[in-house]
Each structure stands twice: as C-alpha cells, then as structure tokens.
Write an enzyme that holds these catalytic residues in place. Structure first.
Site, PDB file in Angstrom:
ATOM      1  N   GLY A 252      27.882  -4.293 -37.663  1.00 23.31           N
ATOM      2  CA  GLY A 252      27.064  -5.471 -37.403  1.00 23.31           C
ATOM      3  C   GLY A 252      27.451  -6.654 -38.270  1.00 23.31           C
ATOM      4  N   ASP A 253      26.879  -7.811 -37.934  1.00 26.30           N
ATOM      5  CA  ASP A 253      27.092  -9.053 -38.684  1.00 26.30           C
ATOM      6  C   ASP A 253      28.547  -9.490 -38.722  1.00 26.30           C
ATOM      7  OD1 ASP A 253      24.358  -9.005 -39.228  1.00 26.30           O
ATOM      8  OD2 ASP A 253      24.635  -7.847 -41.061  1.00 26.30           O
TER       9      ASP A 253
ATOM     10  N   LYS B  32      29.075 -12.363 -34.295  1.00 28.57           N
ATOM     11  CA  LYS B  32      28.927 -12.392 -32.829  1.00 28.57           C
ATOM     12  C   LYS B  32      28.263 -13.689 -32.353  1.00 28.57           C
ATOM     13  CE  LYS B  32      26.612  -8.544 -33.217  1.00 28.57           C
ATOM     14  NZ  LYS B  32      26.879  -8.173 -34.618  1.00 28.57           N
TER      15      LYS B  32
ATOM     16  N   ALA C  63      18.422  -7.814 -34.875  1.00 29.99           N
ATOM     17  CA  ALA C  63      19.623  -8.646 -34.890  1.00 29.99           C
ATOM     18  C   ALA C  63      19.333  -9.983 -35.550  1.00 29.99           C
ATOM     19  CB  ALA C  63      20.104  -8.878 -33.454  1.00 29.99           C
ATOM     20  N   GLY C  64      20.355 -10.540 -36.167  1.00 30.90           N
ATOM     21  CA  GLY C  64      20.290 -11.903 -36.697  1.00 30.90           C
ATOM     22  C   GLY C  64      21.642 -12.520 -36.419  1.00 30.90           C
ATOM     23  N   HIS C  65      21.702 -13.395 -35.437  1.00 33.02           N
ATOM     24  CA  HIS C  65      22.976 -13.992 -35.020  1.00 33.02           C
ATOM     25  C   HIS C  65      23.002 -15.460 -35.438  1.00 33.02           C
ATOM     26  CE1 HIS C  65      23.608 -10.718 -31.684  1.00 33.02           C
ATOM     27  NE2 HIS C  65      23.493 -10.231 -32.899  1.00 33.02           N
TER      28      HIS C  65
ATOM     29  N   ARG D 129       8.972   7.962 -22.367  1.00 40.74           N
ATOM     30  CA  ARG D 129       8.279   7.532 -21.144  1.00 40.74           C
ATOM     31  C   ARG D 129       6.819   7.150 -21.384  1.00 40.74           C
ATOM     32  NH1 ARG D 129      10.427  12.745 -18.173  1.00 40.74           N
ATOM     33  NH2 ARG D 129       9.800  13.489 -20.226  1.00 40.74           N
TER      34      ARG D 129
ATOM     35  N   GLN E 253      24.056  -5.730 -33.122  1.00 45.03           N
ATOM     36  CA  GLN E 253      24.480  -4.682 -34.061  1.00 45.03           C
ATOM     37  C   GLN E 253      26.004  -4.470 -33.937  1.00 45.03           C
ATOM     38  OE1 GLN E 253      21.312  -3.781 -32.118  1.00 45.03           O
ATOM     39  NE2 GLN E 253      20.615  -5.093 -33.759  1.00 45.03           N
TER      40      GLN E 253
ATOM     41  N   THR F  41      16.907  -9.751 -43.039  1.00 44.18           N
ATOM     42  CA  THR F  41      16.125  -9.213 -44.150  1.00 44.18           C
ATOM     43  C   THR F  41      16.490  -9.842 -45.489  1.00 44.18           C
ATOM     44  OG1 THR F  41      17.780  -7.485 -44.408  1.00 44.18           O
ATOM     45  CG2 THR F  41      15.868  -6.955 -43.039  1.00 44.18           C
TER      46      THR F  41
ATOM     47  N   ARG G 163      24.591  -7.316 -48.422  1.00 43.55           N
ATOM     48  CA  ARG G 163      25.433  -6.431 -47.608  1.00 43.55           C
ATOM     49  C   ARG G 163      26.454  -5.758 -48.522  1.00 43.55           C
ATOM     50  NH1 ARG G 163      26.465 -11.283 -43.431  1.00 43.55           N
ATOM     51  NH2 ARG G 163      24.535 -11.169 -42.234  1.00 43.55           N
TER      52      ARG G 163
ATOM     53  N   GLY H 172      38.508 -14.473 -42.309  1.00 45.40           N
ATOM     54  CA  GLY H 172      39.751 -14.379 -43.087  1.00 45.40           C
ATOM     55  C   GLY H 172      39.733 -15.350 -44.254  1.00 45.40           C
ATOM     56  N   ASP H 173      39.025 -16.468 -44.077  1.00 43.26           N
ATOM     57  CA  ASP H 173      38.946 -17.494 -45.131  1.00 43.26           C
ATOM     58  C   ASP H 173      38.324 -16.950 -46.414  1.00 43.26           C
ATOM     59  OD1 ASP H 173      36.670 -17.512 -43.130  1.00 43.26           O
ATOM     60  OD2 ASP H 173      35.716 -18.651 -44.742  1.00 43.26           O
TER      61      ASP H 173
ATOM     62  N   SER I 208      38.832 -16.669 -36.833  1.00 44.55           N
ATOM     63  CA  SER I 208      37.782 -17.580 -37.264  1.00 44.55           C
ATOM     64  C   SER I 208      37.963 -17.860 -38.755  1.00 44.55           C
ATOM     65  CB  SER I 208      36.423 -16.946 -36.991  1.00 44.55           C
ATOM     66  OG  SER I 208      35.396 -17.690 -37.592  1.00 44.55           O
TER      67      SER I 208
HETATM   68  P1  GDP Z   1      26.251 -11.559 -36.182  1.00 50.02           P
HETATM   69  O1  GDP Z   1      25.031 -10.751 -36.426  1.00 50.02           O
HETATM   70  O2  GDP Z   1      27.410 -10.738 -35.733  1.00 50.02           O
HETATM   71  O3  GDP Z   1      26.017 -12.730 -35.278  1.00 50.02           O
HETATM   72  O4  GDP Z   1      26.673 -12.145 -37.591  1.00 50.02           O
HETATM   73  P2  GDP Z   1      25.685 -12.810 -38.683  1.00 50.02           P
HETATM   74  O5  GDP Z   1      25.291 -14.159 -38.223  1.00 50.02           O
HETATM   75  O6  GDP Z   1      24.609 -11.874 -39.068  1.00 50.02           O
HETATM   76  O7  GDP Z   1      26.641 -12.865 -39.948  1.00 50.02           O
HETATM   77  C1  GDP Z   1      27.843 -13.543 -39.934  1.00 50.02           C
HETATM   78  C2  GDP Z   1      27.804 -14.600 -41.049  1.00 50.02           C
HETATM   79  O8  GDP Z   1      29.115 -15.091 -41.266  1.00 50.02           O
HETATM   80  C3  GDP Z   1      26.983 -15.818 -40.679  1.00 50.02           C
HETATM   81  O9  GDP Z   1      26.414 -16.345 -41.841  1.00 50.02           O
HETATM   82  C4  GDP Z   1      28.013 -16.759 -40.099  1.00 50.02           C
HETATM   83  O10 GDP Z   1      27.634 -18.125 -40.208  1.00 50.02           O
HETATM   84  C5  GDP Z   1      29.197 -16.472 -40.961  1.00 50.02           C
HETATM   85  N1  GDP Z   1      30.527 -16.620 -40.337  1.00 50.02           N
HETATM   86  C6  GDP Z   1      30.907 -16.345 -39.066  1.00 50.02           C
HETATM   87  N2  GDP Z   1      32.236 -16.503 -38.934  1.00 50.02           N
HETATM   88  C7  GDP Z   1      32.710 -16.872 -40.137  1.00 50.02           C
HETATM   89  C8  GDP Z   1      34.021 -17.155 -40.649  1.00 50.02           C
HETATM   90  O11 GDP Z   1      35.032 -17.062 -39.966  1.00 50.02           O
HETATM   91  N3  GDP Z   1      34.103 -17.477 -41.976  1.00 50.02           N
HETATM   92  C9  GDP Z   1      33.006 -17.558 -42.775  1.00 50.02           C
HETATM   93  N4  GDP Z   1      33.205 -17.883 -44.058  1.00 50.02           N
HETATM   94  N5  GDP Z   1      31.773 -17.294 -42.331  1.00 50.02           N
HETATM   95  C10 GDP Z   1      31.632 -16.948 -41.029  1.00 50.02           C
HETATM   96  P1  IMO Z   2      23.345  -7.884 -35.871  1.00 44.63           P
HETATM   97  O1  IMO Z   2      23.136  -8.005 -34.378  1.00 44.63           O
HETATM   98  C1  IMO Z   2      23.644  -5.281 -39.342  1.00 44.63           C
HETATM   99  C2  IMO Z   2      21.100  -1.717 -39.395  1.00 44.63           C
HETATM  100  C3  IMO Z   2      19.985  -1.683 -40.409  1.00 44.63           C
HETATM  101  C4  IMO Z   2      19.898  -0.194 -40.634  1.00 44.63           C
HETATM  102  C5  IMO Z   2      20.150   0.383 -39.248  1.00 44.63           C
HETATM  103  C6  IMO Z   2      18.889   0.702 -38.465  1.00 44.63           C
HETATM  104  O2  IMO Z   2      22.846  -9.061 -36.621  1.00 44.63           O
HETATM  105  O3  IMO Z   2      24.758  -7.538 -36.166  1.00 44.63           O
HETATM  106  P2  IMO Z   2      17.002  -0.699 -37.258  1.00 44.63           P
HETATM  107  O4  IMO Z   2      16.211  -1.881 -37.708  1.00 44.63           O
HETATM  108  O5  IMO Z   2      17.817  -0.944 -36.037  1.00 44.63           O
HETATM  109  O6  IMO Z   2      16.177   0.549 -37.151  1.00 44.63           O
HETATM  110  O7  IMO Z   2      18.037  -0.402 -38.461  1.00 44.63           O
HETATM  111  O8  IMO Z   2      20.905  -0.603 -38.557  1.00 44.63           O
HETATM  112  N1  IMO Z   2      21.088  -2.920 -38.514  1.00 44.63           N
HETATM  113  C7  IMO Z   2      21.950  -3.936 -38.624  1.00 44.63           C
HETATM  114  N2  IMO Z   2      22.924  -4.163 -39.526  1.00 44.63           N
HETATM  115  N3  IMO Z   2      23.461  -6.144 -38.323  1.00 44.63           N
HETATM  116  C8  IMO Z   2      22.506  -5.918 -37.391  1.00 44.63           C
HETATM  117  O9  IMO Z   2      22.365  -6.674 -36.293  1.00 44.63           O
HETATM  118  C9  IMO Z   2      21.668  -4.799 -37.543  1.00 44.63           C
HETATM  119  N4  IMO Z   2      20.637  -4.285 -36.844  1.00 44.63           N
HETATM  120  C10 IMO Z   2      20.292  -3.128 -37.441  1.00 44.63           C
HETATM  121  O10 IMO Z   2      20.325  -2.381 -41.579  1.00 44.63           O
HETATM  122  O11 IMO Z   2      20.947   0.227 -41.477  1.00 44.63           O
HETATM  123 MG    MG Z   3      23.614 -10.405 -37.943  1.00 45.35          MG
END
Ligand code: GDP
Ligand code: IMO
Ligand code: MG
Length: 423
Positions: free
Chosen positions: A12-13, A16, A39-41, A143, A224, A301, A305, A332-333, A412
């Site tokens: 995750g993270d 996306k 999720a946190g995008h 169910r 995730q 949260t 990480r 990569g940066d 990126s």
């Molecule tokens: P997601 O859950 O997959 O959408 O990812 P998150 O938003 O939770 O976490 C990715 C973090 O990396 C965010 O703070 C983005 O703003 C940041 N981010 C995404 N791409 C890049 C990158 O290429 N370089 C840097 N330095 N940060 C990035």
């Molecule tokens: P995005 O979409 C990173 C992790 C939690 C925990 C496990 C189970 O932003 O990439 P849950 O709340 O689903 O019962 O938690 O999964 N987790 C994530 N880790 N990015 C996420 O979403 C996550 N969603 C859940 O930290 O280890």
């Molecule tokens: Mg996220």
C-alpha cells in the site's frame, strides 16, 4: 472498450492516488472496486494536497465520472466528511459520483468491533486502521451485512438494530476495555446516512457494462497493495478484501476478458504500515533516512511507515498474480544522494536460495540476498524527460525491467501531478 486497472504491488501507499489523478484525463470513468476508508490516496496539484479515502481519485477532473463499486465498504460518517472536504474545490459531486447499491455499509459497531478485536489480540494485533473494515467484510461474507440499497427501504433500521445488538454482544465477548457511547455514534451515523442518500445509488455493474458498450473508457483504482490481499498477502497481516486484479472483476462486475492494461505501481524502495513480516525492512539510519525524506507517515492514521529496500522476490510474485502489463516506479527522488542501493533478488530459505515467495516470510524463515547498486546523486524532482535521468537511475531501471520482464513506463519524481515522467 477494455477496463484498465491500476494496482499497488507492495503493502500500500505506493502513490496510487497520484497516478490515478494523472491518468484520469485519458478516461471517462474512474471506479473504486474494494477497500474503504482504510485507504488514504494523496493527490497534489496547483499547490494543493488532498487525501481521498473512499472517493475515486478521478474526482478532481471535470469530465470524469466516478463510481464506487459493489466491492467497496462505505462508512457514511467518513464519507460525508470526505464530501465536505471537497466543498472548497467547488466540485459538483452530486452529478460526478455514483455509488453501487451492492456496496456494504460500515456501521459504528463495526468500528468498535475492529477496536475490540485488535485489543484482544495484544501483541499479535494486525495493526488495523480501525475503520471497521474487517468486521464489515465478515458480515458481508457471513451474509448479515447492510448494503447501500437497503438504505432505500423503510425497514432498514430494524435490520440495523438487530445487527448492532449482535455486535454489542460480540464486543462484550472480547472482554477488553473499550469505552463508547453508542447513542452518540448512532446519531452521527443516521445523520450521515441521510446526506449519503442525497447521492445517486445505481446498479453499478449494469452501468459499467453499458458504458463499455457505448465506448466509454474505464480505469479501475485499487486500494491497499497486493501484499495486503486477503488470499495472496502476508496473512493474517492483511486487509479483508482482494486487492489484486481479480478483485476488480468481483468488485465491479467486470468480466476477466474485459480487462485491458494492468498498471502495477511500486515505490523504488518498500514501505509497510501496521504489523507483519517485511524481509527487507531496515532498522538503521538508512531506513530512517528513507522515512524522513519520503515523509513516510500514513495518510489515514499518521503512523510511521516501516521502510526497507526493494524486494524483487515479492514484486515478481505480485506482478504475476496481477498479470501486470506496465510498471510505474514511484519516489525515486527520495533515494537521491544515498550512498549505495540494495535490491533483494532472492531469499535464503531453509539453507537454499529461492526466488519465489514462500508460504512463510517471517524473519526466522527468510534472509534476503541483495544486489548492490551505485545511487544517483542528482535531484530528480525538477526532471521532466527520461533523457535527463542520471546513468545510475537508468542502470537501476534497466535492471528491474530485465528481472521483472515488464516495461517501466512511468517514473514519478515527486508528489505533484507535473512530476511524472512517461518513458
Ligand atoms: P496511495 O495510498 O497509494 O495513494 O499512496 P499515499 O498517498 O498513501 O502515499 C504516497 C505518498 O507519496 C503521498 O504523500 C504522495 O503525495 C507521495 N508521492 C507520490 N509519488 C511520489 C514521488 O514520486 N515522490 C515523492 N517524493 N512523493 C511521492
Ligand atoms: P492505501 O489504499 C497501507 C494495512 C493496515 C494494516 C492492515 C489491515 O492508502 O494504500 P485494515 O484497516 O484494512 O483492517 O488494516 O492493512 N492497510 C494499509 N496500509 N495503505 C493502505 O491503503 C492500507 N489499508 C490498510 O495498516 O496493517
Ligand atoms: Mg495510502
């Protein structure tokens, strides 16, 4: 028209939200197919940073329609907060956002159950985001769940009461100290449900099938990462949905032969939040530097990480399970100026060297075997063309492409929309 997928290949993270936002201009519809407010995008553009939880990352583009599929779980309270967060951007979400009647609802007692379950596990806790995800999917497969479509019926509150009562018994069964005021939580929940009902609920599988017939392009947005998949992830330290490509079929009603490109997205290193095995995790100052430069704190949260080197054994596995056709390398940066880079290419497992992901990747079972690379020193964040890449970055990319046998089409170099390089 085929449906393209975008999926996280790690824990995750991976970034996306950023990439969906970048790609949305090529699509008519963006659809979320699983997960929920765990999720946190994050999206960044025009100096604005925004974090989306359940709403698809296409919402900021004027033309695109945003669908929340049947595979998603929705917390009305969090959802309404998310809508309020969009108000300042003047987004007409009432016409741009549609929700599947078959999506399940996260109840206040699901959140409490999540907390009680985690507390009862002690040190063995999953590290859940405590958003009620696990208990809601349990009620779905058991169910017993309440779906958005139920909220349109007059009798839904009877069903709600019976389920909430059962949940309270289960919370008590866990025998842990969880303080809560259910009437207060319910008042907030019922109010949010009324706001939610002002949006359009649809039979999303039908909508998406018709859209395809009418030549509309669709991007499915994963939440995730593949290593958190309920079947293929590092069970039990996973989430409760199928985060892999097949999840898009069941979570949207898209047939397997309708899937087109599968965009797999990964960080140039690895992170994980929550508990569970992580073979390439770093506990030294190098890992601390990744966390610091990469701002590796959870978007939901705020938890730190865990950071480590790129794990190609795991990445190969997730590319296979998903049928990835194109790769996108993020962040990569963050590595600029590191002394050396390492990539795990195999594990030492029971005295042997293996290159597939075994059943158990707990630290006592696997030891990573690394290849070492010189790191690029240049700041990548201002680069906009592959021709500007330092030779060390090209060497790294070439190595990964050769190992994974899939092209890396996007690199990126920063969080902003504009910091995206197509190769
Ligand atoms: P997601 O859950 O997959 O959408 O990812 P998150 O938003 O939770 O976490 C990715 C973090 O990396 C965010 O703070 C983005 O703003 C940041 N981010 C995404 N791409 C890049 C990158 O290429 N370089 C840097 N330095 N940060 C990035
Ligand atoms: P995005 O979409 C990173 C992790 C939690 C925990 C496990 C189970 O932003 O990439 P849950 O709340 O689903 O019962 O938690 O999964 N987790 C994530 N880790 N990015 C996420 O979403 C996550 N969603 C859940 O930290 O280890
Ligand atoms: Mg996220």
């Amino acid at each position: 028209m085929a449906v393209d997928l975008l999926l996280g290949l790690q824990w995750g993270d991976e970034g996306k939200g950023k990439i969906v936002d970048v790609l949305t201009s090529n699509y008519d519809i963006v659809a979320r197919f699983q997960g929920g407010p765990n999720a946190g995008h994050t999206l960044e553009f025009d100096g604005i940073k925004h974090v989306l939880r359940t709403i698809p990352s296409g919402i900021f583009h004027e033309k695109s329609m945003n669908v929340i599929g049947n595979g998603v779980v929705i917390d009305p309270v969090v959802f309404v907060q998310e809508l309020e967060g969009l108000d300042k951007f003047d987004i007409d979400y009432k016409s741009k956002l549609i929700l599947s009647r078959k999506a399940h609802v996260i109840l206040p007692t699901h959140r409490l159950l999540d907390a009680a379950s985690e507390a009862s596990k002690g040190k063995a806790k999953i590290g859940s985001t405590l958003k009620g995800i696990g208990p809601t999917y349990m009620d779905k497969t058991g169910r017993n769940g309440i779906r958005l479509g139920d909220l349109e019926l007059n009798t839904w509150k009877d069903k709600y009461r019976a389920l909430a009562n059962k949940h309270e018994e289960l919370i008590a069964f866990h025998n842990v100290d969880i303080q809560y005021n259910l009437p207060e939580m319910e008042a907030e929940f019922f109010k949010a449900v009324e706001t939610l009902k002002e949006l359009t609920f649809i039979d999303s599988e039908e909508y998406l099938q018709q859209a395809q017939k009418n030549g509309k392009s669709i991007l499915a947005e994963g939440a995730q990462g593949s290593l958190l998949d309920i079947d293929f992830g590092t069970y039990p330290f996973v989430t409760s949905s199928n985060t892999t490509a097949a999840g898009a079929c069941t979570g949207l009603g898209v047939a397997p032969n309708q899937i087109g490109e599968v965009f797999g997205i990964f960080k140039a290193y690895t992170t994980r939040v929550g508990s569970g095995p992580f073979p390439t995790e770093l506990f030294d100052e190098v890992g601390a530097e990744m966390a610091k430069v990469g701002h590796e704190f959870g978007a939901v949260t705020g938890r730190a990480r865990r950071c480590g080197w790129l794990d190609l054994v795991a990445l190969k596995y997730t590319c296979q399970v998903n049928g990835v056709t194109q790769l996108m390398m993020m962040k990569g940066d963050v590595l600029s100026g590191f002394d050396k880079l390492k990539v795990c290419t195999a594990y030492k497992y029971k005295g042997e060297e293996i290159t597939h992901l075994p059943y158990n990747i707990e630290p006592e079972n696997v030891t990573p075997i690394y290849s070492e690379f010189d790191c690029w020193k240049e700041d990548l964040t201002k680069m906009r063309e592959p021709s500007q890449f330092p030779k060390e970055l090209n060497t790294y990319i070439d190595f990964l492409e050769k190992e994974l046998e899939i092209p890396i089409k996007v690199v990126s170099v920063g969080p902003d929309r504009t910091q995206t390089i197509h190769r």
